[in-house]
Design an enzyme around this catalytic site. Structure first.
Site, mmCIF file in Angstrom:
data_model
loop_
_atom_site.group_PDB
_atom_site.id
_atom_site.type_symbol
_atom_site.label_atom_id
_atom_site.label_comp_id
_atom_site.label_asym_id
_atom_site.label_seq_id
_atom_site.Cartn_x
_atom_site.Cartn_y
_atom_site.Cartn_z
ATOM 1 N N HIS A 75 44.735 1.886 38.734
ATOM 2 C CA HIS A 75 46.130 2.098 39.155
ATOM 3 C C HIS A 75 46.365 3.575 39.438
ATOM 4 C CE1 HIS A 75 48.232 -1.755 37.578
ATOM 5 N NE2 HIS A 75 47.043 -2.019 38.069
ATOM 6 N N TYR A 204 58.253 0.054 34.269
ATOM 7 C CA TYR A 204 58.940 0.354 33.007
ATOM 8 C C TYR A 204 60.434 0.392 33.323
ATOM 9 C CZ TYR A 204 54.478 1.989 30.974
ATOM 10 O OH TYR A 204 53.197 2.086 30.493
ATOM 11 N N PRO A 296 54.194 1.802 21.629
ATOM 12 C CA PRO A 296 53.338 1.484 22.780
ATOM 13 C C PRO A 296 53.855 1.949 24.139
ATOM 14 C CG PRO A 296 54.393 -0.510 21.939
ATOM 15 C CD PRO A 296 54.718 0.586 20.982
ATOM 16 N N LYS A 300 49.389 4.865 24.636
ATOM 17 C CA LYS A 300 48.477 5.894 24.122
ATOM 18 C C LYS A 300 47.621 5.459 22.926
ATOM 19 C CE LYS A 300 49.240 9.241 26.872
ATOM 20 N NZ LYS A 300 48.598 8.599 28.010
ATOM 21 N N TYR A 388 50.830 10.844 31.066
ATOM 22 C CA TYR A 388 50.519 9.414 31.154
ATOM 23 C C TYR A 388 49.023 9.183 31.410
ATOM 24 C CZ TYR A 388 51.231 4.461 32.132
ATOM 25 O OH TYR A 388 51.179 3.087 32.077
HETATM 26 P P1 RFL Z 1 42.800 -1.851 14.778
HETATM 27 O O1 RFL Z 1 42.731 -2.456 16.140
HETATM 28 O O2 RFL Z 1 44.003 -2.130 13.958
HETATM 29 O O3 RFL Z 1 41.507 -2.317 14.004
HETATM 30 C C1 RFL Z 1 41.346 -2.107 12.604
HETATM 31 C C2 RFL Z 1 40.383 -3.148 12.062
HETATM 32 O O4 RFL Z 1 40.217 -2.926 10.662
HETATM 33 C C3 RFL Z 1 40.269 -4.174 9.974
HETATM 34 N N1 RFL Z 1 40.668 -3.942 8.583
HETATM 35 C C4 RFL Z 1 39.797 -3.948 7.554
HETATM 36 N N2 RFL Z 1 38.479 -4.140 7.519
HETATM 37 C C5 RFL Z 1 37.882 -4.082 6.298
HETATM 38 N N3 RFL Z 1 38.558 -3.857 5.135
HETATM 39 C C6 RFL Z 1 39.882 -3.665 5.137
HETATM 40 N N4 RFL Z 1 40.547 -3.439 4.002
HETATM 41 C C7 RFL Z 1 40.560 -3.705 6.379
HETATM 42 N N5 RFL Z 1 41.854 -3.547 6.755
HETATM 43 C C8 RFL Z 1 41.895 -3.703 8.081
HETATM 44 C C9 RFL Z 1 41.298 -4.980 10.776
HETATM 45 O O5 RFL Z 1 41.151 -6.365 10.563
HETATM 46 C C10 RFL Z 1 40.949 -4.557 12.203
HETATM 47 O O6 RFL Z 1 39.982 -5.404 12.795
HETATM 48 O O7 RFL Z 1 42.647 -0.266 14.839
HETATM 49 P P2 RFL Z 1 41.774 0.664 15.833
HETATM 50 O O8 RFL Z 1 40.371 0.123 15.946
HETATM 51 O O9 RFL Z 1 41.986 2.054 15.396
HETATM 52 O O10 RFL Z 1 42.411 0.418 17.297
HETATM 53 C C11 RFL Z 1 43.702 0.866 17.600
HETATM 54 C C12 RFL Z 1 44.330 -0.002 18.690
HETATM 55 O O11 RFL Z 1 44.187 -1.358 18.329
HETATM 56 C C13 RFL Z 1 45.812 0.348 18.924
HETATM 57 O O12 RFL Z 1 46.010 1.731 18.898
HETATM 58 C C14 RFL Z 1 46.353 -0.184 20.275
HETATM 59 O O13 RFL Z 1 46.326 -1.581 20.332
HETATM 60 C C15 RFL Z 1 47.787 0.293 20.520
HETATM 61 N N6 RFL Z 1 48.379 -0.250 21.769
HETATM 62 C C16 RFL Z 1 48.095 0.323 22.997
HETATM 63 N N7 RFL Z 1 47.221 1.346 23.091
HETATM 64 C C17 RFL Z 1 46.893 1.863 24.316
HETATM 65 O O14 RFL Z 1 46.101 2.819 24.363
HETATM 66 N N8 RFL Z 1 47.399 1.368 25.499
HETATM 67 C C18 RFL Z 1 48.273 0.327 25.496
HETATM 68 O O15 RFL Z 1 48.660 -0.138 26.578
HETATM 69 C C19 RFL Z 1 48.687 -0.214 24.221
HETATM 70 N N9 RFL Z 1 49.532 -1.237 24.153
HETATM 71 C C20 RFL Z 1 49.267 -1.321 21.712
HETATM 72 C C21 RFL Z 1 49.839 -1.793 22.946
HETATM 73 C C22 RFL Z 1 49.612 -1.938 20.511
HETATM 74 C C23 RFL Z 1 50.503 -2.983 20.506
HETATM 75 N N10 RFL Z 1 50.805 -3.567 19.248
HETATM 76 C C24 RFL Z 1 50.664 -4.941 18.975
HETATM 77 C C25 RFL Z 1 51.029 -2.713 18.108
HETATM 78 C C26 RFL Z 1 50.730 -2.843 22.955
HETATM 79 C C27 RFL Z 1 51.097 -3.427 21.744
HETATM 80 C C28 RFL Z 1 52.111 -4.536 21.810
HETATM 81 C C1 PHB Z 2 50.146 -3.769 28.077
HETATM 82 O O1 PHB Z 2 49.705 -4.174 29.174
HETATM 83 O O2 PHB Z 2 50.044 -4.435 27.042
HETATM 84 C C2 PHB Z 2 50.828 -2.458 28.023
HETATM 85 C C3 PHB Z 2 50.862 -1.652 29.151
HETATM 86 C C4 PHB Z 2 51.527 -0.426 29.118
HETATM 87 C C5 PHB Z 2 52.118 -0.022 27.944
HETATM 88 C C6 PHB Z 2 52.080 -0.807 26.810
HETATM 89 C C7 PHB Z 2 51.426 -2.049 26.848
HETATM 90 O O3 PHB Z 2 52.785 1.167 27.937
#
Ligand code: RFL
Ligand code: PHB
Length: 395
Positions: A75, A204, A296, A300, A388
């Site tokens: 994109h 957005y 989110p 980032k 961004y």
């Molecule tokens: P995770 O993904 O939470 O993984 C941690 C893992 O540790 C396990 N765990 C344990 N294992 C052993 N012993 C324990 N006691 C444990 N406790 C926990 C868990 O089961 C899990 O498997 O962390 P990690 O790896 O640091 O990854 C981070 C990302 O997942 C997170 O930052 C992103 O998903 C955030 N996020 C977004 N980030 C972006 O860069 N771009 C995006 O577009 C974006 N969109 C989002 C998002 C997060 C969202 N939510 C649901 C919060 C959109 C949403 C809606």
């Molecule tokens: C997504 O596709 O889940 C998404 C995209 C952009 C954002 C957050 C989440 O800023």
């Protein structure tokens, strides 16, 4: 009881833990990953969608970028929608050619899991009662139980990649850690649907009914979000109610073009800004969501998690191959500089785009004034675009 040794014990098989494992493996460093959930649970969690170029470069460097290069959607812009009209932010033009890639976190996770199993590397899934010990001394260890057997892993370092609710940060004595937190007074209700995206770029939207986001996973699968109350009951939201609400928050053309259908996933995410300082405690390093959470809105979270992993993998490789402590000694400081900049951007973009229930009409008037300034000023648009696409590592 079973007891063994590894160089790095990684707690958590989310994207951070898996990528760290992969980068260490390619450098010949031995690591075991211990995960609380099942492999299926981890690989099916729907989360991030937008990858910065530094993230895609790192995945390619780790040898797991092939499918992303084939299937990821590149994109070069996105739209801000307010007062019934859309305004494009041209990322490529404003940043001198930088782009983002839309490729779901689920796909990144699957690619990393596939590489790990192809290399025959060990991941312990469904580990119970995971506990870390003696990380402030020279010989840390990890204990867990599985199928009624207690396991002990002695190691040189522990990487806490276990997310916000993990055990690693919680094991640090409170006198050694400072945390900063803001919980926002709303959440995001997200829906995944097998329909083509309403627009080929992300939208957005700031609307008086609340924020909305149109995103995607592919040309045939879309991801949509609407701002909802922090304590919203998900059962209240039928698919029809969701589509009606989303349509109301978009410009007329997008509302008209929106293709709806039965949701294949629906969930509510709370919004929070959180940073823990420092990120190193003796031989324990925190990385990713274990150390920081961003709302989110700026996309980032995953990118920041991978930037920690980039620094941590390089620091550990330096230690094991050159016996140099320079990288590990600077790990926390180097990560936190970037973490705070991304936290600031995510907080700012969240504040600009959402309805704040307690802040009344003046907040919305000020948001609209800022949005108009933002799309009308090249300087302001450039600031937004360069944050961004992701700040460079040396700034
Ligand atoms: P995770 O993904 O939470 O993984 C941690 C893992 O540790 C396990 N765990 C344990 N294992 C052993 N012993 C324990 N006691 C444990 N406790 C926990 C868990 O089961 C899990 O498997 O962390 P990690 O790896 O640091 O990854 C981070 C990302 O997942 C997170 O930052 C992103 O998903 C955030 N996020 C977004 N980030 C972006 O860069 N771009 C995006 O577009 C974006 N969109 C989002 C998002 C997060 C969202 N939510 C649901 C919060 C959109 C949403 C809606
Ligand atoms: C997504 O596709 O889940 C998404 C995209 C952009 C954002 C957050 C989440 O800023």
């Amino acid at each position: 009881m079973s007891r063994k040794r590894t160089q790095v014990a990684i707690i958590g098989a989310g994207p951070s833990g898996l990528l760290l494992g992969q980068l260490l493996h390619r450098a010949g460093i031995d690591a075991v990953i211990i995960e609380r959930q099942s492999a299926r649970y981890v690989s099916e969690r729907i989360r991030a969608g937008v990858l910065e170029q530094t993230t895609t470069d790192l995945l390619i460097e780790a040898g797991v970028g092939d499918r992303m290069r084939r299937e990821g959607l590149v994109h070069d812009g996105f739209s801000l929608c307010f007062s019934g009209a859309r305004h494009r932010i041209d990322l490529r033009e404003l940043t001198g050619g930088k782009l983002v890639t839309v490729y779901g976190q689920t796909e990144v996770t699957r690619d990393l899991m596939a590489a790990r199993s192809a290399a025959g590397l060990e991941t312990v899934y469904e580990a119970q009662a995971v506990n870390i010990a003696d990380f402030e001394a020279d010989r840390p260890r990890v204990e867990y139980s599985k199928d009624g057997v207690t396991h002990i892993i002695d190691c040189d370092f522990i990487a806490g990649c276990d997310g916000y609710h993990g055990v690693c940060r919680a094991s640090v004595p409170s006198r050694s850690i400072t945390t900063f937190e803001r919980v926002y007074p709303f959440g995001w209700l997200g829906v995944l649907v097998d329909q083509p995206p309403v627009s080929h770029e992300l939208i957005y939207a700031n609307h008086e009914r609340g924020f909305a986001l149109c995103s995607m996973r592919s040309n045939t699968r879309s991801r949509y979000y609407v701002q909802c109350a922090a304590d919203e009951q998900i059962d209240k939201w039928t698919d029809d109610a969701f589509w009606d609400e989303l349509r109301m928050r978009l410009d007329p053309q997008a509302a008209e073009a929106l293709k709806t259908g039965a949701s294949i996933e629906k969930s509510i995410a709370p919004l929070r800004s959180f940073v823990a300082e420092p990120m190193r405690f003796g031989r324990l390093f925190l990385a990713g969501d274990a150390a920081h959470i961003v709302p989110p809105t700026g996309a980032k979270g995953l990118n920041l998690a991978f930037s920690d992993v980039r620094f941590l993998s390089r620091a550990l490789i330096e230690w094991f191959t050159e016996r140099s402590a320079a990288g590990i000694d600077h790990y926390s400081q180097t990560c936190l500089k970037r973490v705070w900049k991304a936290s600031r951007f995510s907080w700012w973009f969240t504040s600009l785009m959402h309805r704040f229930p307690d802040e009344g009409g003046i907040k919305q008037k000020l948001q609209l004034a800022e949005l108009e300034y933002l799309v009308g000023s090249r300087a302001a648009s450039t600031t937004m675009a360069e944050n961004y696409v992701g700040l460079p590592f040396d700034r």
